[in-house]
Design a protein around this motif. Structure first.
Motif, PDB file in Angstrom:
ATOM      1  N   GLU A  48      35.175   2.242 -50.599  1.00 48.17           N
ATOM      2  CA  GLU A  48      35.343   0.899 -51.139  1.00 48.17           C
ATOM      3  C   GLU A  48      34.283  -0.068 -50.584  1.00 48.17           C
ATOM      4  O   GLU A  48      33.744  -0.896 -51.317  1.00 48.17           O
ATOM      5  CB  GLU A  48      36.755   0.374 -50.847  1.00 48.17           C
ATOM      6  CG  GLU A  48      37.852   1.080 -51.617  1.00 48.17           C
ATOM      7  CD  GLU A  48      38.182   2.493 -51.100  1.00 48.17           C
ATOM      8  OE1 GLU A  48      37.851   2.828 -49.935  1.00 48.17           O
ATOM      9  OE2 GLU A  48      38.748   3.260 -51.890  1.00 48.17           O
ATOM     10  N   GLU A  49      34.003   0.026 -49.284  1.00 51.06           N
ATOM     11  CA  GLU A  49      32.978  -0.819 -48.678  1.00 51.06           C
ATOM     12  C   GLU A  49      31.603  -0.527 -49.288  1.00 51.06           C
ATOM     13  O   GLU A  49      30.828  -1.447 -49.560  1.00 51.06           O
ATOM     14  CB  GLU A  49      32.911  -0.594 -47.167  1.00 51.06           C
ATOM     15  CG  GLU A  49      34.098  -1.130 -46.410  1.00 51.06           C
ATOM     16  CD  GLU A  49      34.107  -0.681 -44.954  1.00 51.06           C
ATOM     17  OE1 GLU A  49      34.663  -1.434 -44.131  1.00 51.06           O
ATOM     18  OE2 GLU A  49      33.576   0.403 -44.639  1.00 51.06           O
ATOM     19  N   CYS A  50      31.326   0.740 -49.505  1.00 50.12           N
ATOM     20  CA  CYS A  50      30.051   1.143 -50.097  1.00 50.12           C
ATOM     21  C   CYS A  50      29.935   0.608 -51.520  1.00 50.12           C
ATOM     22  O   CYS A  50      28.909   0.036 -51.901  1.00 50.12           O
ATOM     23  CB  CYS A  50      29.931   2.665 -50.077  1.00 50.12           C
ATOM     24  SG  CYS A  50      28.364   3.273 -50.745  1.00 50.12           S
ATOM     25  N   MET A  51      30.991   0.770 -52.301  1.00 51.57           N
ATOM     26  CA  MET A  51      30.981   0.274 -53.676  1.00 51.57           C
ATOM     27  C   MET A  51      30.741  -1.233 -53.712  1.00 51.57           C
ATOM     28  O   MET A  51      29.951  -1.732 -54.510  1.00 51.57           O
ATOM     29  CB  MET A  51      32.303   0.619 -54.372  1.00 51.57           C
ATOM     30  CG  MET A  51      32.459   2.093 -54.670  1.00 51.57           C
ATOM     31  SD  MET A  51      34.130   2.548 -55.204  1.00 51.57           S
ATOM     32  CE  MET A  51      34.347   1.523 -56.637  1.00 51.57           C
ATOM     33  N   GLU A  52      31.402  -1.953 -52.829  1.00 54.72           N
ATOM     34  CA  GLU A  52      31.251  -3.409 -52.782  1.00 54.72           C
ATOM     35  C   GLU A  52      29.843  -3.805 -52.345  1.00 54.72           C
ATOM     36  O   GLU A  52      29.229  -4.704 -52.938  1.00 54.72           O
ATOM     37  CB  GLU A  52      32.286  -4.009 -51.825  1.00 54.72           C
ATOM     38  CG  GLU A  52      32.250  -5.512 -51.775  1.00 54.72           C
ATOM     39  CD  GLU A  52      33.321  -6.106 -50.868  1.00 54.72           C
ATOM     40  OE1 GLU A  52      33.096  -7.216 -50.375  1.00 54.72           O
ATOM     41  OE2 GLU A  52      34.366  -5.452 -50.660  1.00 54.72           O
ATOM     42  N   ALA A  53      29.325  -3.138 -51.331  1.00 55.82           N
ATOM     43  CA  ALA A  53      27.988  -3.461 -50.830  1.00 55.82           C
ATOM     44  C   ALA A  53      26.918  -3.177 -51.884  1.00 55.82           C
ATOM     45  O   ALA A  53      26.010  -3.997 -52.089  1.00 55.82           O
ATOM     46  CB  ALA A  53      27.702  -2.656 -49.560  1.00 55.82           C
ATOM     47  N   LEU A  54      27.021  -2.041 -52.558  1.00 58.38           N
ATOM     48  CA  LEU A  54      26.013  -1.713 -53.567  1.00 58.38           C
ATOM     49  C   LEU A  54      26.111  -2.658 -54.759  1.00 58.38           C
ATOM     50  O   LEU A  54      25.097  -3.030 -55.351  1.00 58.38           O
ATOM     51  CB  LEU A  54      26.146  -0.255 -54.011  1.00 58.38           C
ATOM     52  CG  LEU A  54      25.861   0.793 -52.930  1.00 58.38           C
ATOM     53  CD1 LEU A  54      25.894   2.195 -53.517  1.00 58.38           C
ATOM     54  CD2 LEU A  54      24.548   0.540 -52.239  1.00 58.38           C
ATOM     55  N   SER A  55      27.315  -3.063 -55.096  1.00 56.86           N
ATOM     56  CA  SER A  55      27.498  -4.008 -56.190  1.00 56.86           C
ATOM     57  C   SER A  55      26.887  -5.359 -55.838  1.00 56.86           C
ATOM     58  O   SER A  55      26.155  -5.955 -56.631  1.00 56.86           O
ATOM     59  CB  SER A  55      28.986  -4.160 -56.503  1.00 56.86           C
ATOM     60  OG  SER A  55      29.189  -5.117 -57.506  1.00 56.86           O
ATOM     61  N   LYS A  56      27.163  -5.812 -54.628  1.00 52.73           N
ATOM     62  CA  LYS A  56      26.722  -7.142 -54.196  1.00 52.73           C
ATOM     63  C   LYS A  56      25.221  -7.198 -53.914  1.00 52.73           C
ATOM     64  O   LYS A  56      24.540  -8.131 -54.338  1.00 52.73           O
ATOM     65  CB  LYS A  56      27.498  -7.537 -52.932  1.00 52.73           C
ATOM     66  CG  LYS A  56      27.169  -8.910 -52.406  1.00 52.73           C
ATOM     67  CD  LYS A  56      28.044  -9.258 -51.218  1.00 52.73           C
ATOM     68  CE  LYS A  56      27.728 -10.638 -50.684  1.00 52.73           C
ATOM     69  NZ  LYS A  56      28.565 -10.979 -49.528  1.00 52.73           N
TER      70      LYS A  56
END
Length: 49
Positions: free
Chosen positions: A29-37
């Motif tokens: 989830e952290e990875c998904m959020e970081a890559l999105s942002k």
């Protein structure tokens, strides 16, 4: 043919960024959020099983 190259290049870039997330021991989830942002990569791209 050029489209295949750009698709492969994009996949390679996403893979590299996911590997960076793993190095930093980020959750999925952290990875998904970081890559999105930070990389403008939609979560649907990184949300694999």
């Amino acid at each position: 043919m050029s489209n295949d190259h750009s698709s492969a290049s994009y996949i390679h870039m996403v893979q590299h960024l996911i590997e960076k997330c793993l190095i930093y021991k980020m959750t999925k989830e952290e990875c998904m959020e970081a890559l999105s942002k930070h990389a403008n990569i939609k979560p649907v791209i990184t949300a694999t099983g």
